[in-house]
Design a protein around this motif. Structure first.
Motif, mmCIF file in Angstrom:
data_model
loop_
_atom_site.group_PDB
_atom_site.id
_atom_site.type_symbol
_atom_site.label_atom_id
_atom_site.label_comp_id
_atom_site.label_asym_id
_atom_site.label_seq_id
_atom_site.Cartn_x
_atom_site.Cartn_y
_atom_site.Cartn_z
ATOM 1 N N ARG A 215 0.836 -1.205 0.000
ATOM 2 C CA ARG A 215 0.000 0.000 0.000
ATOM 3 C C ARG A 215 0.871 1.255 0.000
ATOM 4 O O ARG A 215 0.598 2.222 -0.721
ATOM 5 N N GLU A 216 1.958 1.233 0.792
ATOM 6 C CA GLU A 216 2.870 2.374 0.840
ATOM 7 C C GLU A 216 3.523 2.599 -0.525
ATOM 8 O O GLU A 216 3.636 3.743 -0.998
ATOM 9 N N LEU A 217 3.963 1.519 -1.157
ATOM 10 C CA LEU A 217 4.571 1.635 -2.482
ATOM 11 C C LEU A 217 3.568 2.189 -3.489
ATOM 12 O O LEU A 217 3.892 3.095 -4.274
ATOM 13 N N ALA A 218 2.340 1.660 -3.469
ATOM 14 C CA ALA A 218 1.323 2.110 -4.419
ATOM 15 C C ALA A 218 1.029 3.593 -4.235
ATOM 16 O O ALA A 218 0.948 4.351 -5.210
ATOM 17 N N ARG A 219 0.862 4.018 -2.987
ATOM 18 C CA ARG A 219 0.564 5.428 -2.732
ATOM 19 C C ARG A 219 1.708 6.329 -3.186
ATOM 20 O O ARG A 219 1.492 7.404 -3.756
ATOM 21 N N THR A 220 2.934 5.892 -2.919
ATOM 22 C CA THR A 220 4.098 6.678 -3.338
ATOM 23 C C THR A 220 4.125 6.842 -4.851
ATOM 24 O O THR A 220 4.353 7.943 -5.380
ATOM 25 N N MET A 221 3.856 5.766 -5.587
ATOM 26 C CA MET A 221 3.887 5.831 -7.051
ATOM 27 C C MET A 221 2.735 6.659 -7.602
ATOM 28 O O MET A 221 2.908 7.414 -8.571
ATOM 29 N N VAL A 222 1.559 6.534 -7.010
ATOM 30 C CA VAL A 222 0.420 7.347 -7.456
ATOM 31 C C VAL A 222 0.723 8.830 -7.261
ATOM 32 O O VAL A 222 0.458 9.666 -8.140
ATOM 33 N N GLU A 223 1.312 9.168 -6.122
ATOM 34 C CA GLU A 223 1.669 10.567 -5.861
ATOM 35 C C GLU A 223 2.718 11.072 -6.851
ATOM 36 O O GLU A 223 2.632 12.204 -7.337
ATOM 37 N N LEU A 224 3.699 10.229 -7.168
ATOM 38 C CA LEU A 224 4.727 10.629 -8.134
ATOM 39 C C LEU A 224 4.127 10.874 -9.510
ATOM 40 O O LEU A 224 4.435 11.874 -10.170
ATOM 41 N N GLY A 225 3.299 9.942 -9.970
ATOM 42 C CA GLY A 225 2.673 10.102 -11.281
ATOM 43 C C GLY A 225 1.838 11.363 -11.350
ATOM 44 O O GLY A 225 1.953 12.158 -12.300
ATOM 45 N N THR A 226 1.008 11.578 -10.327
ATOM 46 C CA THR A 226 0.133 12.743 -10.302
ATOM 47 C C THR A 226 0.941 14.037 -10.310
ATOM 48 O O THR A 226 0.618 14.986 -11.026
ATOM 49 N N ALA A 227 2.027 14.068 -9.532
ATOM 50 C CA ALA A 227 2.865 15.267 -9.459
ATOM 51 C C ALA A 227 3.522 15.593 -10.796
ATOM 52 O O ALA A 227 3.813 16.761 -11.073
ATOM 53 N N HIS A 228 3.731 14.575 -11.625
ATOM 54 C CA HIS A 228 4.360 14.791 -12.929
ATOM 55 C C HIS A 228 3.335 14.884 -14.059
ATOM 56 O O HIS A 228 3.688 14.783 -15.240
ATOM 57 N N GLY A 229 2.066 15.079 -13.712
ATOM 58 C CA GLY A 229 1.045 15.291 -14.726
ATOM 59 C C GLY A 229 0.527 14.038 -15.388
ATOM 60 O O GLY A 229 -0.122 14.112 -16.441
ATOM 61 N N VAL A 230 0.788 12.864 -14.796
ATOM 62 C CA VAL A 230 0.283 11.603 -15.328
ATOM 63 C C VAL A 230 -0.856 11.119 -14.428
ATOM 64 O O VAL A 230 -0.641 10.882 -13.235
ATOM 65 N N ASP A 231 -2.062 11.011 -14.970
ATOM 66 C CA ASP A 231 -3.185 10.481 -14.184
ATOM 67 C C ASP A 231 -2.864 9.047 -13.796
ATOM 68 O O ASP A 231 -2.692 8.188 -14.678
ATOM 69 N N THR A 232 -2.774 8.772 -12.505
ATOM 70 C CA THR A 232 -2.278 7.474 -12.030
ATOM 71 C C THR A 232 -3.204 6.884 -10.983
ATOM 72 O O THR A 232 -3.624 7.582 -10.057
ATOM 73 N N VAL A 233 -3.540 5.610 -11.138
ATOM 74 C CA VAL A 233 -4.264 4.853 -10.118
ATOM 75 C C VAL A 233 -3.543 3.525 -9.926
ATOM 76 O O VAL A 233 -2.784 3.082 -10.792
ATOM 77 N N ALA A 234 -3.782 2.884 -8.788
ATOM 78 C CA ALA A 234 -3.150 1.586 -8.508
ATOM 79 C C ALA A 234 -4.185 0.609 -7.985
ATOM 80 O O ALA A 234 -5.066 0.979 -7.210
ATOM 81 N N LEU A 235 -4.069 -0.629 -8.414
ATOM 82 C CA LEU A 235 -4.823 -1.730 -7.829
ATOM 83 C C LEU A 235 -3.839 -2.608 -7.068
ATOM 84 O O LEU A 235 -2.774 -2.953 -7.590
ATOM 85 N N LEU A 236 -4.181 -2.961 -5.832
ATOM 86 C CA LEU A 236 -3.430 -3.973 -5.100
ATOM 87 C C LEU A 236 -4.082 -5.312 -5.408
ATOM 88 O O LEU A 236 -5.282 -5.491 -5.192
ATOM 89 N N THR A 237 -3.307 -6.269 -5.933
ATOM 90 C CA THR A 237 -3.879 -7.554 -6.338
ATOM 91 C C THR A 237 -3.103 -8.713 -5.733
ATOM 92 O O THR A 237 -1.913 -8.622 -5.475
ATOM 93 N N ASP A 238 -3.817 -9.812 -5.514
ATOM 94 C CA ASP A 238 -3.242 -10.964 -4.807
ATOM 95 C C ASP A 238 -2.251 -11.732 -5.670
ATOM 96 O O ASP A 238 -2.496 -11.992 -6.850
ATOM 97 N N MET A 239 -1.125 -12.107 -5.061
ATOM 98 C CA MET A 239 -0.149 -12.958 -5.723
ATOM 99 C C MET A 239 0.320 -14.044 -4.755
ATOM 100 O O MET A 239 1.474 -14.420 -4.706
ATOM 101 N N SER A 240 -0.624 -14.575 -3.959
ATOM 102 C CA SER A 240 -0.302 -15.707 -3.094
ATOM 103 C C SER A 240 -0.437 -17.021 -3.858
ATOM 104 O O SER A 240 0.179 -18.028 -3.492
ATOM 105 N N VAL A 241 -1.240 -16.998 -4.929
ATOM 106 C CA VAL A 241 -1.474 -18.153 -5.797
ATOM 107 C C VAL A 241 -1.056 -17.751 -7.209
ATOM 108 O O VAL A 241 -1.272 -16.606 -7.612
ATOM 109 N N PRO A 242 -0.438 -18.647 -7.988
ATOM 110 C CA PRO A 242 -0.078 -18.283 -9.365
ATOM 111 C C PRO A 242 -1.298 -17.792 -10.146
ATOM 112 O O PRO A 242 -2.430 -18.258 -9.934
ATOM 113 N N LEU A 243 -1.063 -16.865 -11.057
ATOM 114 C CA LEU A 243 -2.132 -16.307 -11.874
ATOM 115 C C LEU A 243 -2.319 -17.160 -13.119
ATOM 116 O O LEU A 243 -1.370 -17.388 -13.874
ATOM 117 N N GLY A 244 -3.523 -17.654 -13.311
ATOM 118 C CA GLY A 244 -3.786 -18.513 -14.454
ATOM 119 C C GLY A 244 -3.350 -19.941 -14.228
ATOM 120 O O GLY A 244 -3.068 -20.362 -13.097
#
Length: 423
Positions: free
Chosen positions: A216-245
């Motif tokens: 969550r801290e990493l996602a918030r930091t990156m969203v803030e960086l993108g927004t500050a540089h004029g890039v509309d940025t959102v983040a989804l936190l998604t599960d990776m406890s089980v392989p995808l697919g």
């Protein structure tokens, strides 16, 4: 006059670096004036003592300024990109890029290679005969305008400071520093020139971030960086406890991506592809249902155009590993867990991944998953199918899979999408 030792001491003593110190040290390191051992000491001080939001923003800006910034203003479509922090079976970029392009956006996807237990998008696509990862900026812009979809390697002039620092962090135990992770990812994505960015931040055993709070801290930091540089940025936190697919490996993940583009594929891959597509289209202000583009063949058409534009043959058969072996359930019950990290390491040992950036990877090696958490299994059922070019690789994979799953009386697939973070 600036010097590296003073900059190191400032951060060592838990003081914030000034804008001038940050600008100087990034530029000097890129030019070779600051030595690797000095930047290693600074990276460790940052890992231990952190950075303020102002420092992270300035560090990111300095890394962008170390090279060129692509100008996508000539592209008629709205531009939007996606970045994943990586996981096991995470082939989402492959179906997602042409899907979003088929809906009217332009997706300038600069991707990388796999390292360790996580796969790389470029390694997967290079299993398609003729496909080229490296294209010129002129080709990049032309393809983006013509097809709306590009997946390729970043050019050498895009955030060169990050390329040097990334390699250094990998061998100095400083990969985990959130300020350095965030600035590494965002400097490349901002320099790429996209107007919108959706981040897929993985959480769990198979992810870089094992802990939800740090993710969550990493996602918030990156969203803030993108927004500050004029890039509309959102983040989804998604599960990776089980392989995808259900398929882990280079050509295997291309196969599964094609299943999704044909309107099928595993439910979790489809769910995440559509969730990310909807976020990307919302940032691009395009009101189109991506699910329809999967069903009616538009996404597959965009895939074929994208692959062909980079020299690939979308009709060519994909590599198949000659050695196969099955892993069987030892008891009956419900598959309760299947550890993503252990499955990823097993696929790596089979030849699908690399330990060092210069190592080759096998196109056909990997793992096919026959049961996922929540599925009923009987003793003797196939849980996994191992594939390799060399039977000598099987023993290492079996060792990696010890205690990789549990069978009990109940189990369920974890929730895939955990949170959304936006400005």
């Amino acid at each position: 006059m600036m010097n590296a030792v003073d900059v190191i001491r400032t951060k060592r003593d838990r003081q914030p670096l000034s804008d001038e110190q940050i600008d100087w040290v990034i530029d000097a390191y890129t030019r070779g004036v600051v030595a690797d051992e000095q930047m290693s000491a600074l990276a460790m001080a940052i890992l231990l003592n952190g950075m303020t939001p102002r420092e992270i923003a300035r560090w990111t800006a300095a890394m962008i300024a170390s090279g060129e910034r692509l100008d996508l203003s000539s592209v008629a479509r709205p531009t939007v990109d996606k970045h994943s922090t990586g996981g096991v079976g995470d082939k989402i970029t492959l179906p997602l890029t042409p899907l979003v392009a088929a809906c009217g956006a332009a997706v300038p996807q600069l991707s990388g290679r796999g390292l360790g237990h996580t796969g790389g998008t470029l390694d997967k696509l290079e299993t398609i005969p003729g496909w080229r990862a490296r294209i010129s900026n002129a080709e990049f812009l032309r393809q983006l305008g013509d097809t709306g979809a590009v997946i390729c390697a970043a050019g050498d002039e895009l955030a060169p400071a990050d390329r040097k620092l990334y390699a250094l962090r990998d061998v100095t135990g400083t990969v985990e520093a959130i300020p350095l992770i965030a600035s590494s990812i965002m400097s490349k994505k901002i320099a790429e020139g996209t107007s919108g960015l959706v981040l897929d931040v993985k959480v769990g055993s198979g992810a870089f971030m094992k802990d939800l709070d740090r993710a969550r801290e990493l996602a918030r930091t990156m969203v803030e960086l993108g927004t500050a540089h004029g890039v509309d940025t959102v983040a989804l936190l998604t599960d990776m406890s089980v392989p995808l697919g259900l398929k882990i490996g280079n050509a295997l993940e291309v196969e599964e991506s094609l299943e999704v583009l044909a309107g099928g594929g595993p439910a979790d891959v489809v769910e995440l592809t559509l969730a990310l597509a909807r976020e990307m289209l919302a940032l691009a202000k395009i009101d189109v249902d991506p699910e329809k583009a999967l069903r009616d063949g538009r996404a597959m058409d965009a895939w074929r155009a994208m692959i062909s534009a980079q020299g690939g043959d979308p009709d060519a058969p994909l590599a198949q590993a000659p050695v196969t072996e099955t892993v069987l359930a030892g008891e009956s019950g419900v598959l309760a867990t299947l550890d993503a990290y252990q499955v990823g390491v097993a696929a790596w040992r089979l030849g699908a991944g690399r330990a060092r950036k210069e190592d080759p990877v096998s196109a056909g090696a990997g793992i096919v998953i026959h049961r996922k958490p929540g599925d009923r299994v009987e003793a003797g059922d196939v849980l996994l199918e191992l594939r390799a070019d060399d039977e000598n690789r099987l023993a290492g994979a079996h060792e990696a899979l010890k205690n990789a799953w549990t069978i009990g009386t109940a189990g369920a697939a974890p929730s895939l999408i955990l949170e959304k973070i936006h400005a």
